[in-house]
Design an enzyme around this catalytic site. Sequence first.
Site, PDB file in Angstrom:
ATOM      1  N   LYS A  54       0.840  -1.211   0.000  1.00 27.96           N
ATOM      2  CA  LYS A  54       0.000   0.000   0.000  1.00 27.96           C
ATOM      3  C   LYS A  54       0.871   1.255   0.000  1.00 27.96           C
ATOM      4  O   LYS A  54       0.625   2.200  -0.740  1.00 27.96           O
ATOM      5  CB  LYS A  54      -0.939  -0.013   1.218  1.00 27.96           C
ATOM      6  CG  LYS A  54      -2.011  -1.099   1.139  1.00 27.96           C
ATOM      7  CD  LYS A  54      -2.814  -1.264   2.422  1.00 27.96           C
ATOM      8  CE  LYS A  54      -3.742  -2.475   2.328  1.00 27.96           C
ATOM      9  NZ  LYS A  54      -4.529  -2.725   3.544  1.00 27.96           N
ATOM     10  N   GLN A  98      -4.587  -1.514   9.796  1.00 27.99           N
ATOM     11  CA  GLN A  98      -4.462  -2.840   9.181  1.00 27.99           C
ATOM     12  C   GLN A  98      -5.014  -3.916  10.124  1.00 27.99           C
ATOM     13  O   GLN A  98      -4.710  -3.932  11.309  1.00 27.99           O
ATOM     14  CB  GLN A  98      -2.993  -3.124   8.823  1.00 27.99           C
ATOM     15  CG  GLN A  98      -2.767  -4.390   8.029  1.00 27.99           C
ATOM     16  CD  GLN A  98      -3.378  -4.359   6.617  1.00 27.99           C
ATOM     17  OE1 GLN A  98      -3.584  -3.297   6.039  1.00 27.99           O
ATOM     18  NE2 GLN A  98      -3.686  -5.523   6.093  1.00 27.99           N
ATOM     19  N   ASP A 121     -10.937   2.641   4.084  1.00 27.03           N
ATOM     20  CA  ASP A 121     -11.188   1.196   3.997  1.00 27.03           C
ATOM     21  C   ASP A 121     -12.690   0.904   3.855  1.00 27.03           C
ATOM     22  O   ASP A 121     -13.070  -0.217   3.524  1.00 27.03           O
ATOM     23  CB  ASP A 121     -10.703   0.497   5.284  1.00 27.03           C
ATOM     24  CG  ASP A 121      -9.395  -0.261   5.086  1.00 27.03           C
ATOM     25  OD1 ASP A 121      -9.117  -0.664   3.947  1.00 27.03           O
ATOM     26  OD2 ASP A 121      -8.677  -0.439   6.086  1.00 27.03           O
TER      27      ASP A 121
HETATM   28  N1  GUN Z   1      -6.582  -6.962   6.332  1.00 23.30           N
HETATM   29  C1  GUN Z   1      -6.893  -7.693   5.232  1.00 23.30           C
HETATM   30  N2  GUN Z   1      -7.456  -6.919   4.291  1.00 23.30           N
HETATM   31  C2  GUN Z   1      -7.508  -5.671   4.805  1.00 23.30           C
HETATM   32  C3  GUN Z   1      -7.979  -4.430   4.302  1.00 23.30           C
HETATM   33  O1  GUN Z   1      -8.504  -4.306   3.189  1.00 23.30           O
HETATM   34  N3  GUN Z   1      -7.838  -3.368   5.131  1.00 23.30           N
HETATM   35  C4  GUN Z   1      -7.296  -3.469   6.360  1.00 23.30           C
HETATM   36  N4  GUN Z   1      -7.228  -2.373   7.104  1.00 23.30           N
HETATM   37  N5  GUN Z   1      -6.863  -4.603   6.865  1.00 23.30           N
HETATM   38  C5  GUN Z   1      -6.959  -5.698   6.081  1.00 23.30           C
END
Ligand code: GUN
Length: 296
Positions: A54, A98, A121
């Site tokens: 990311k 996350q 998100d």
């Molecule tokens: N863990 C697995 N996928 C995601 C996601 O799309 N966002 C976040 N914050 N954590 C994750």
Amino acid sequence: MQAKLLQGKELSQKIQEEIAIKVQELKAKGGRAPHLAAVLVGNDGASETYVSHKVKACERVGFKSTLLRYSDTISEGELLAVVDELNENDDIDGFIVQLPLPKHIDMAKVIEQISPKKDVDGFHPINFGRMAANMPAYVPATPDGIIEILKRYKIETRGTHVVVVGRSQIVGTPVSILLSRAAYPGDATVTLCHRHTKDLADYTRQADILVVATGIPGMIKGDMVKKGVVVIDVGITRVADTSKQSGFTLKGDVDFDEVAPKASYITPVPGGVGPMTIASLLKNTYLASQKAIYRN
Ligand code: GUN
């Protein structure tokens, strides 16, 4: 028949190039770069990988990014205070925490603490509700990535039978809502299957479009789908593999070798849905920087 691959990796790159151009235009007009912050708690290997992807993607498109790392001993109160600070920081357009979080932290509480305006998100219940009501909202990255794949490959969804396997808050449930909305892609009849569904194959065999998000590698076999099905495989499980330097190989929820010969389209794993989630997160961050979802 051999299925055409839905090349999420290539599509994601294309979308990132489109975003990079918008950022250049923004900067040329004297605007500032969109800024994404990511909070990473602990040192789970998969989470480290996802977050680093990311952050690198932000650099690629010209965004500013900030990675905030905390030990897995951080208390819930301390993490909530971090979220408050990010909510208040005007330099940050959007941020993510996350997941998964350590067991002693109430994930729902943390998600609710995030300002819906910065919740790129799309996990906050306000964004979830707005999405379900067909109002402007941040749509979670994985369902949004699936929608984008269907759109860019011009796959017809109206009047089709979509079968979703897995009802998670971040994939199965939102994708089933999105595809049943009066929209394109949408206007489908959606069946949402889960661990208590009896005779799963009776449903999956009816699917014109099959979305699988269970985290159970290889669970969808060739005899569980009909000819011509469009397959979206969200699974990406690390399975031990001594022949690989990393010690693991990535496996989808669909048995690719059995299912691909019957499908019209299928997402590969890796390189299908996964990379699309990055593009969607960047898109949401760009929207946040432009106050496109919430005006103030
Ligand atoms: N863990 C697995 N996928 C995601 C996601 O799309 N966002 C976040 N914050 N954590 C994750």
